[in-house]
Scaffold this active site. Structure first.
Site, PDB file in Angstrom:
ATOM      1  N   GLU A  53       0.749  -0.715  -5.158  1.00 22.58           N
ATOM      2  CA  GLU A  53      -0.332   0.268  -5.265  1.00 22.58           C
ATOM      3  C   GLU A  53       0.308   1.610  -5.601  1.00 22.58           C
ATOM      4  O   GLU A  53       0.788   2.336  -4.735  1.00 22.58           O
ATOM      5  CB  GLU A  53      -1.115   0.363  -3.953  1.00 22.58           C
ATOM      6  CG  GLU A  53      -2.399   1.158  -4.098  1.00 22.58           C
ATOM      7  CD  GLU A  53      -2.485   2.372  -3.159  1.00 22.58           C
ATOM      8  OE1 GLU A  53      -3.452   3.132  -3.282  1.00 22.58           O
ATOM      9  OE2 GLU A  53      -1.583   2.556  -2.326  1.00 22.58           O
ATOM     10  N   ASP A  99       0.827  -1.212   0.000  1.00 26.09           N
ATOM     11  CA  ASP A  99       0.000   0.000   0.000  1.00 26.09           C
ATOM     12  C   ASP A  99       0.858   1.258   0.000  1.00 26.09           C
ATOM     13  O   ASP A  99       1.887   1.333   0.688  1.00 26.09           O
ATOM     14  CB  ASP A  99      -0.896  -0.015   1.250  1.00 26.09           C
ATOM     15  CG  ASP A  99      -1.773   1.203   1.340  1.00 26.09           C
ATOM     16  OD1 ASP A  99      -2.665   1.349   0.495  1.00 26.09           O
ATOM     17  OD2 ASP A  99      -1.543   2.035   2.249  1.00 26.09           O
ATOM     18  N   HIS A 101     -12.350  -0.235  -4.154  1.00 22.06           N
ATOM     19  CA  HIS A 101     -12.826   0.266  -2.875  1.00 22.06           C
ATOM     20  C   HIS A 101     -12.668   1.769  -2.749  1.00 22.06           C
ATOM     21  O   HIS A 101     -13.288   2.392  -1.884  1.00 22.06           O
ATOM     22  CB  HIS A 101     -12.041  -0.393  -1.739  1.00 22.06           C
ATOM     23  CG  HIS A 101     -10.630   0.109  -1.641  1.00 22.06           C
ATOM     24  ND1 HIS A 101      -9.667  -0.206  -2.580  1.00 22.06           N
ATOM     25  CD2 HIS A 101     -10.006   0.912  -0.738  1.00 22.06           C
ATOM     26  CE1 HIS A 101      -8.537   0.377  -2.261  1.00 22.06           C
ATOM     27  NE2 HIS A 101      -8.699   1.061  -1.152  1.00 22.06           N
ATOM     28  N   ASP A 102     -11.840   2.374  -3.619  1.00 22.13           N
ATOM     29  CA  ASP A 102     -11.476   3.775  -3.465  1.00 22.13           C
ATOM     30  C   ASP A 102     -12.293   4.657  -4.409  1.00 22.13           C
ATOM     31  O   ASP A 102     -13.050   4.181  -5.244  1.00 22.13           O
ATOM     32  CB  ASP A 102      -9.988   3.950  -3.733  1.00 22.13           C
ATOM     33  CG  ASP A 102      -9.318   4.889  -2.742  1.00 22.13           C
ATOM     34  OD1 ASP A 102     -10.042   5.674  -2.107  1.00 22.13           O
ATOM     35  OD2 ASP A 102      -8.087   4.836  -2.612  1.00 22.13           O
TER      36      ASP A 102
END
Length: 633
Positions: free
Chosen positions: A322, A280, A389-390
């Site tokens: 990511e 992440d 999800h973002d």
């Protein structure tokens, strides 16, 4: 019963001890270590110049290898002998929050048959490690890297789930939050008590001088909801660096203790049965004064060391980076062919450009974006997705758009208006995220189905509009499956799940509009997947047909040649793929109107892969929001 469970655990432990004490198993580790040791040491010493810490790292690498169970070691060997295992045409991902999908890890385990029905063999479990309720940014503020959130289960439940997935051939992905910890992490608590050893693991400053210097060059991630890159702690009279939110304290990777300990967490989680570990916020992990603190060279040194460590200890693991940036900043995270870093990266710019194309009915920018991706080395593997999800940030190629008369601020405004349903004859529904009234910038939130018009059509009980919305939804998935790389669904998209506005009733979520597309899986609607008269059945069965087609046609492997071609209409995109003598064409209409196009690529007889009909002519009629898959005979 308890005795039986105890005996099973003891038997498993005995099996692992026997496997690990096997001289041939140790020899495998030693060979890997010998092959990669020199580069790892050179990189480590270049960054830290600390021989004793490097020796400690090496000792722990062998320890974690010894602790890795026999099943995972066997999988490692299998994947080492087939390094392209993840580049095949059968890979299909799905991402979800455990609690929204099935309440607990045991619940996910009970739903593996459904996941198989979705043709999915790779699940991304959204953050599940221990994090404080209400101060976690959706689980991205980790308080304990070796503990599962109590409401979701335990480490044992995680290991049981990954083992069950492996028996079904399903790979498991998790998020590894490297840039920061929660302020509730043990290190942060000790740092807050003034312990210098732990303060050195973060960025603490007694006055505003250095933080002010950082602010001059470091962009703000959330300028409206979490402005600045530092947080003042009045209880200890210090500033601490917090790039994202005040409760997420940035780790100081200049300290080798931080790197070592985080690598121990990495290997521990790998040994829990992970197949893919998503790093992440990787561009942010190294900080240097008078820079943007983004994409610095030391970041690549750290990621390369992670890759080496994994190839020595747990080579069955894939690293997913990511990196939510434009292609020229994303691609370096693959490393080089000789010295690779991440195995996979997100195709984020193409995702945003796809929705731009929906709103403008103009494929030119998307075609250019796909051409850039298709020109990259075939060793590079992208994850393709429509939604995640973002939020959606409109990081588009505004240089190209400006030449076409679209200025950045006004076009972002148009896109946000369009997807809220306020412009461009839009049927979309959704909400803005992080809107900045000064710059006019904002991001967008909504499920795929709601952005395609399914929510609006359902609310208005408009059957004709619903058919059109479903057609758009399916066409976008068909287009995604045609791209080079691995397609990933967001849970609920397979049944056309719409926005969930109930998040506004939860005080801990109400301020974050991203929860609008993070709704609970509606298992009652999922029961309709075999009913062709329902919205869920129409979408599910259409995707099922496409997914099986993709799995059965070798031309969908990631190594295939891919290109775009002109169609004579700015609303219609054509993608070609070629592999080992097989050629297919995908034609996608991003307009709601029927279109006639000319495909010069039709150089003989082709068969419609969905209807079975033969096609010879170059002139083609494409239904509004329709698509075709053609295969050369």
């Amino acid at each position: 019963m308890k005795k039986t469970v105890k005996n099973q655990k003891e038997a498993k432990k005995k099996t692992n001890i026997e496997a690990n004490s096997n001289p041939s198993a140790l020899k495998i580790y030693q060979n890997r270590f010998a092959r990669l040791h020199d580069e790892l040491r050179w990189l480590y010493m270049e960054l830290y110049d600390n021989g004793s810490m490097f020796a400690e790292l090496c000792e722990n690498m062998e320890r974690f290898y010894q602790e890795r169970n026999a099943e995972l070691k066997s999988l490692d060997i299998q994947r080492e002998s087939h390094p392209d295992w993840y580049k095949q045409n059968d890979m299909l991902g799905m991402m979800f929050y455990i609690d929204n999908f099935a309440k607990t890890m045991k619940g996910v385990k009970s739903r593996l048959d459904y996941i198989e029905q979705c043709n999915v063999n790779y699940i991304h479990l959204m953050p599940f490690l221990e994090s404080p309720e209400g101060r976690s940014d959706g689980g991205y503020a980790v308080a304990d890297f070796r503990k599962v959130q109590e409401k979701l289960g335990s480490i044992q439940d995680l290991q049981d789930l990954t083992a069950a997935c492996h028996k079904k051939g399903i790979n498991v992905c998790m998020d590894f939050v490297m840039n920061h910890t929660s302020e509730d992490h043990e290190w942060a608590k000790k740092a807050r008590q003034g312990e210098g050893e732990y303060m050195s693991r973060y960025f603490f400053y007694a006055d505003a001088d250095i933080p002010t210097q950082y602010e001059k060059t470091v962009p703000q991630v959330f300028p409206t909801t979490a402005p600045g890159n530092f947080t003042w702690l009045p209880d200890i009279n210090h500033y601490v660096m917090t790039t994202f939110y005040p409760y997420q304290w940035d780790l100081n990777y200049r300290n080798p203790r931080v790197f070592n300990e985080m690598m121990y967490n990495f290997m521990y989680l790998a040994n829990c049965g992970m197949d893919i570990i998503r790093i992440d916020a990787v561009p942010y992990i190294w900080k240097t004064l008078n820079t943007s603190c983004r994409n610095l060279p030391q970041v690549h040194t750290i990621v390369r060391m992670m890759r080496i460590i994994s190839e020595i200890v747990c080579p069955g693991i894939l690293l997913l980076g990511e990196v939510v940036m434009e292609p020229e900043k994303v691609v370096p995270y693959f490393g080089t062919i000789e010295k690779p870093e991440c195995h996979m990266l997100y195709n984020v710019t193409t995702m945003a450009t796809t929705w731009h194309t929906v709103a403008t009915r103009d494929v030119r920018l998307l075609k250019k974006q796909l051409d850039i991706v298709n020109s990259l080395p075939k060793e590079y593997v992208f994850l393709n997705y429509l939604r995640c999800h973002d939020d959606i940030g409109w990081g588009l190629d505004y240089g190209t758009l400006s030449a076409e008369g679209m200025e950045e601020r006004s076009h972002k405004q148009y896109l946000n208006d369009y997807f809220q349903g306020n412009a461009g004859e839009s049927n979309s529904r959704g909400e803005l995220y992080n809107a900045d009234p000064i710059t006019g910038d904002a991001r967008f939130c909504g499920t795929t189905a709601s952005m395609c018009g399914i929510e609006k059509a359902g609310f208005e009980q408009d059957n004709a509009a619903m058919e059109k919305a479903i057609r758009l939804d399916v066409m976008l998935h068909a287009y995604m499956f045609m791209q080079s790389g691995i397609p990933v669904l967001y849970s609920g998209d397979e049944i056309g799940q719409v926005n969930d506005y109930t998040y506004k009733e939860n005080p801990s979520k109400a301020a974050d509009s991203r929860y609008i597309h993070r709704g609970q899986m509606n298992w009652e609607l999922a029961e309709n997947i075999r009913d062709k008269e329902t919205v869920e059945g129409k979408i599910f069965q259409s995707l099922d047909q496409l997914e099986k087609l993709r799995r059965n046609e070798k031309v969908f492997v990631t190594q295939a040649e891919a290109w775009t071609t002109h169609t004579g209409d700015q609303s219609v995109l054509c993608i070609g793929r070629y592999f080992e003598g097989e050629k297919i064409l995908g034609v996608f209409n991003f307009s709601e109107f029927d279109k006639t196009v000319w495909l010069n690529e039709i150089d003989g007889e082709y068969v419609d892969m969905l209807s079975g009909e033969t096609v010879k002519q170059t002139e083609l009629r494409v239904q509004g929001y329709g698509f075709y898959y053609f295969k050369k005979k």
